[in-house]
Design an enzyme around this catalytic site. Structure first.
Site, short mmCIF file in Angstrom:
data_model
loop_
_atom_site.label_atom_id
_atom_site.label_comp_id
_atom_site.label_asym_id
_atom_site.label_seq_id
_atom_site.Cartn_x
_atom_site.Cartn_y
_atom_site.Cartn_z
N VAL A 63 0.81 -1.23 0.00
CA VAL A 63 0.00 0.00 0.00
C VAL A 63 0.85 1.27 0.00
O VAL A 63 0.33 2.36 -0.27
CB VAL A 63 -0.99 0.04 1.20
CG1 VAL A 63 -2.01 -1.07 1.11
CG2 VAL A 63 -0.25 0.02 2.53
N TYR A 163 2.58 5.82 15.57
CA TYR A 163 1.31 5.09 15.38
C TYR A 163 0.11 6.00 15.68
O TYR A 163 -0.83 6.08 14.89
CB TYR A 163 1.30 3.86 16.29
CG TYR A 163 0.14 2.92 16.08
CD1 TYR A 163 0.13 2.03 15.00
CD2 TYR A 163 -0.92 2.90 16.97
CE1 TYR A 163 -0.93 1.15 14.82
CE2 TYR A 163 -1.99 2.02 16.79
CZ TYR A 163 -1.98 1.15 15.72
OH TYR A 163 -3.03 0.27 15.54
N ALA A 165 -0.05 9.27 15.69
CA ALA A 165 -0.16 10.34 14.69
C ALA A 165 -0.75 9.79 13.39
O ALA A 165 -1.59 10.45 12.76
CB ALA A 165 1.21 10.94 14.42
N SER A 166 -0.36 8.57 13.03
CA SER A 166 -0.89 8.00 11.78
C SER A 166 -2.40 7.76 11.90
O SER A 166 -3.16 8.02 10.97
CB SER A 166 -0.17 6.69 11.42
OG SER A 166 -0.54 5.63 12.29
N ILE A 196 -7.08 -5.98 20.23
CA ILE A 196 -7.77 -7.12 19.61
C ILE A 196 -6.75 -8.25 19.43
O ILE A 196 -5.61 -8.00 19.03
CB ILE A 196 -8.35 -6.74 18.23
CG1 ILE A 196 -9.18 -5.43 18.31
CG2 ILE A 196 -9.17 -7.88 17.65
CD1 ILE A 196 -10.41 -5.48 19.17
#
Ligand code: NAD
Length: 253
Positions: A63, A163, A165-166, A196
């Site tokens: 991606v 993480y 901020a993303s 999870i």
């Protein structure tokens, strides 16, 4: 939208949440283009849904790469026809504090660690959504739905500058795209899971996991199936857009 009418792209489908989403969608009668950098995991998914194999297209996808994103969406259209759902699920963790004093020097988060997470978790959804929306326009598909997999740590969390901020950025994109795309019949929403049980947790120490569990009012981690229920709701509820569903056992990060 009814699940049997769904033709979905699911990114990061080789394992964890993405594999559960792909499996559940196919089981519900939908067609799925499953993408991931992990081709071994995609082969396992293909084996698992063998009886419905006509409705699964699995192919390598990175991606973070423009060409890969565009090529994957084109191939998905060739394989499945008019796409109407995109699940931006691929994501990574590379935790660490911003800067920490250590024996007279400062341990800093390397810029590469920052960029890697932003590339996969934020630039990835940007590239995939741009290509998906373009395919939707070209095929004049309406309605369509985009679901971004965010996180409860999107409001900030110790050791997760990159993480958090993303995922905050991803939430901003959810809102922005919901506003921009509504007039074309495209809804955009997100899911913010708490902890999870997926292989992503292998990156977290047992001690940290126990601490996390103790902070959750329901005193357990969630299951991929419980997050799938949120995805199913977003796809099926035609009045839901621009919002996040938190599936987190009541945690307050
Ligand atoms: P996971 O690590 O089990 O699966 C992630 C998948 O993404 C893997 O198959 C991996 O190969 C794939 N991937 C990584 N980089 C990629 C790239 N460049 N291109 C394509 N695919 C790539 O993780 P998971 O727990 O299933 O997480 C799925 C999503 O849910 C992620 O966005 C994650 O941030 C989010 N999330 C997970 C939790 C959790 O506790 N499991 C909590 C909150 C949010």
């Amino acid at each position: 939208m009814d699940l049997p009418d769904v033709k979905a792209i699911v990114t990061g489908a080789a394992r964890g949440l993405g594999r559960e989403f792909a499996r559940q969608l196919v089981a519900a009668g939908a067609s799925v283009a499953a993408g991931d950098i992990n081709e071994g995991g995609l082969a396992e998914l293909t084996e698992e849904v063998r009886s419905c194999s006509g409705r699964l297209h699995a192919a390598k996808l990175d991606v973070t790469q423009e060409n890969s994103a565009a090529g994957f969406v084109h191939a998905a259209v060739d394989a499945l026809g008019k796409l109407n759902v995109l699940v931006n699920n691929a994501g990574i963790l590379r935790d660490g504090v911003l800067a920490k004093p250590e024996n007279g020097w400062t341990r800093k988060m390397p810029t590469s660690q920052w960029r890697q997470v932003l590339d996969v978790n934020l630039t990835g959804p940007f590239l995939m959504t741009r290509e998906f929306v373009s395919a939707v326009y070209q095929a004049e598909t309406s309605p369509a739905v985009i679901v971004n997999i965010s996180s409860v740590t999107r409001t900030g969390n110790r050791g997760q500058s990159n993480y958090s901020a993303s995922k905050a950025g991803l939430d901003a994109l959810t809102r922005t795209w919901a506003l921009e795309l509504a007039e074309y019949g495209i809804r955009v929403a997100s899911i913010a899971p708490g902890v999870i049980e997926t292989p992503i947790l292998l990156n977290i120490t047992d001690e940290a996991l126990e601490e996390l569990k103790a902070s959750i009012p329901l005193a357990r981690f969630g299951t991929p199936y419980e997050v799938w229920l949120a995805l199913k709701f977003i796809i099926e509820c035609d009045f839901f857009t621009g919002r996040a569903i938190e599936v987190d056992g009541g945690s307050i990060v």
